[in-house]
Design a protein around this motif. Sequence first.
Motif, PDB file in Angstrom:
ATOM      1  N   ILE A  72       0.838  -1.204   0.000  1.00  0.00           N
ATOM      2  CA  ILE A  72       0.000   0.000   0.000  1.00  0.00           C
ATOM      3  C   ILE A  72       0.874   1.255   0.000  1.00  0.00           C
ATOM      4  N   ALA A  73       1.967   1.204   0.782  1.00  0.00           N
ATOM      5  CA  ALA A  73       2.888   2.347   0.828  1.00  0.00           C
ATOM      6  C   ALA A  73       3.496   2.622  -0.538  1.00  0.00           C
ATOM      7  N   THR A  74       3.787   1.562  -1.281  1.00  0.00           N
ATOM      8  CA  THR A  74       4.362   1.727  -2.619  1.00  0.00           C
ATOM      9  C   THR A  74       3.427   2.526  -3.518  1.00  0.00           C
ATOM     10  N   PHE A  75       2.135   2.157  -3.518  1.00  0.00           N
ATOM     11  CA  PHE A  75       1.176   2.881  -4.347  1.00  0.00           C
ATOM     12  C   PHE A  75       0.997   4.318  -3.857  1.00  0.00           C
ATOM     13  N   ALA A  76       1.017   4.509  -2.548  1.00  0.00           N
ATOM     14  CA  ALA A  76       0.885   5.864  -2.000  1.00  0.00           C
ATOM     15  C   ALA A  76       2.073   6.733  -2.416  1.00  0.00           C
ATOM     16  N   LEU A  77       3.272   6.161  -2.344  1.00  0.00           N
ATOM     17  CA  LEU A  77       4.464   6.909  -2.748  1.00  0.00           C
ATOM     18  C   LEU A  77       4.451   7.213  -4.243  1.00  0.00           C
ATOM     19  N   LEU A  78       4.000   6.230  -5.042  1.00  0.00           N
ATOM     20  CA  LEU A  78       3.889   6.462  -6.488  1.00  0.00           C
ATOM     21  C   LEU A  78       2.969   7.647  -6.773  1.00  0.00           C
ATOM     22  N   TYR A  79       1.846   7.685  -6.083  1.00  0.00           N
ATOM     23  CA  TYR A  79       0.859   8.740  -6.306  1.00  0.00           C
ATOM     24  C   TYR A  79       1.410  10.099  -5.884  1.00  0.00           C
TER      25      TYR A  79
END
Length: 474
Positions: A72-79
């Motif tokens: 989830i953190a990966t997608f948040a950082l991507l965004y």
Amino acid sequence: FLTALSLFLTIGTIGYLVGISLGFSLTEAIITGLALFFSSTIIIAKVLSDKKQLTRLNGQIAIGVILLDDIIATFALLYVTAQNGQPLGPVEIGLLTLKGAALIAVLTFLGIKVLPWAAKFVAKSQELLFICALGWGFGVASIVNEIGFSVEIGALFAGVTLAHLPYVHQIGAKLKPLRDFFIIIFFITLGQSLLLSDLEAAVIPAIILSLITIIIKPFAVMTALGLLGYTKKTSFMTAINLSQISEFSIILVVLAAGAGIVSSQLGAIITLVAIITITISTYLMKYDEWIFKKFEHRLHFFERSVTRESEHRARTYPLVLFGYLNGGAQFVKTFRHMKQDFVVVDYDPEVIEELDRKHIDFLYGDATDHELLADINMDKVKLIVNTISDHEVNRTIIRYIRHRNKTAVIVCYTDTHTEAAELYKLGATYVVLPHFLGSEQLSSSLKRHGLDKEFFYQHRKTHLDQIDKALSDR
């Protein structure tokens, strides 16, 4: 997955509502909720490793939850890193998704087809393997940064592609000192970025958010695991492990501040929350057994009347096997040959499914849980074999059994002569050191001699002589 989902919904929502009540903007409140949801991979893995609890049931659940956190953190950082101060519309989000999917596809191809071949070539030299792992990490991070994502995302993807290689343990061992050094630099840099003016206004919000993380977050974990049928001890230990925020929480807020979508003030608040919660949770994890004993009588609310660990409770068994994977299948064959009832204790869901398919009686749970041990009725057991070489697990089982059963034969596994000598003093009948007597030899001896204690005492005497000699040689 269900534990992570319940945390995401409860702590994420509470963090969002508290953020709004503290005067944060909508975006800042959402990021605050996410920051409180994440738990620290570095801290949890480090403490569990030091305490040799990575293979315990509570450790496995905690690791599973933080792996989902990281996704989830990966997608948040991507965004966050893709915004660059501008809100993303549907078209931009679509392009971001396509770009991320293409990046993942390319790295997956390289990880499956290229890296194993290259690693096999460079692994002939430990130094070359170390340099190539560094080169891969920095190289992927730099390329991903040029594409438009953050260096942190690139480093994360680089690590994931290395994680499945057969040389990952050597790579990890070589990189550990460098990793710890960079962690220190990371926190020093964060401390440098904090201004006294920011800290003064950040103290009260940081304390409120820290209390949510240290108190409400563990309650949410215990409630979720209790509803799923785990014992109060498993739920409590897992909850303690997850009672801090993550390094990803700090990175997320710092990157969001850099992109101009949150204020620097929020960065100061989340950094303080990280310092407070990581410090306190480390001590909570260190003394979790003592804390549990103090509050055990108040935790019945978080435990169902029939738990997963006891739902397969059956009749009294003369033979008990702890751990199925490490030579346990060989002992199952031996127990069947001896024509006596037996039960296998394990916490791996795949193992439990296999035992269920093979119609082997089992108990699902942690071997260190006294409530689980009580379900087995240890005062009637004749032979206990523990293939789990964790020293604390061995000590717990031996002490529990010897307190209730002086005559049972206890066979356990360990890795060192020192640990073997201590286990003999605690009351083990025989301690298996792999280089002295293996599972197959022990199983075939059991087939020939059954529960004849004289057989174990003869081997025990020889083994003790060898241990005394090995220790004296040191």
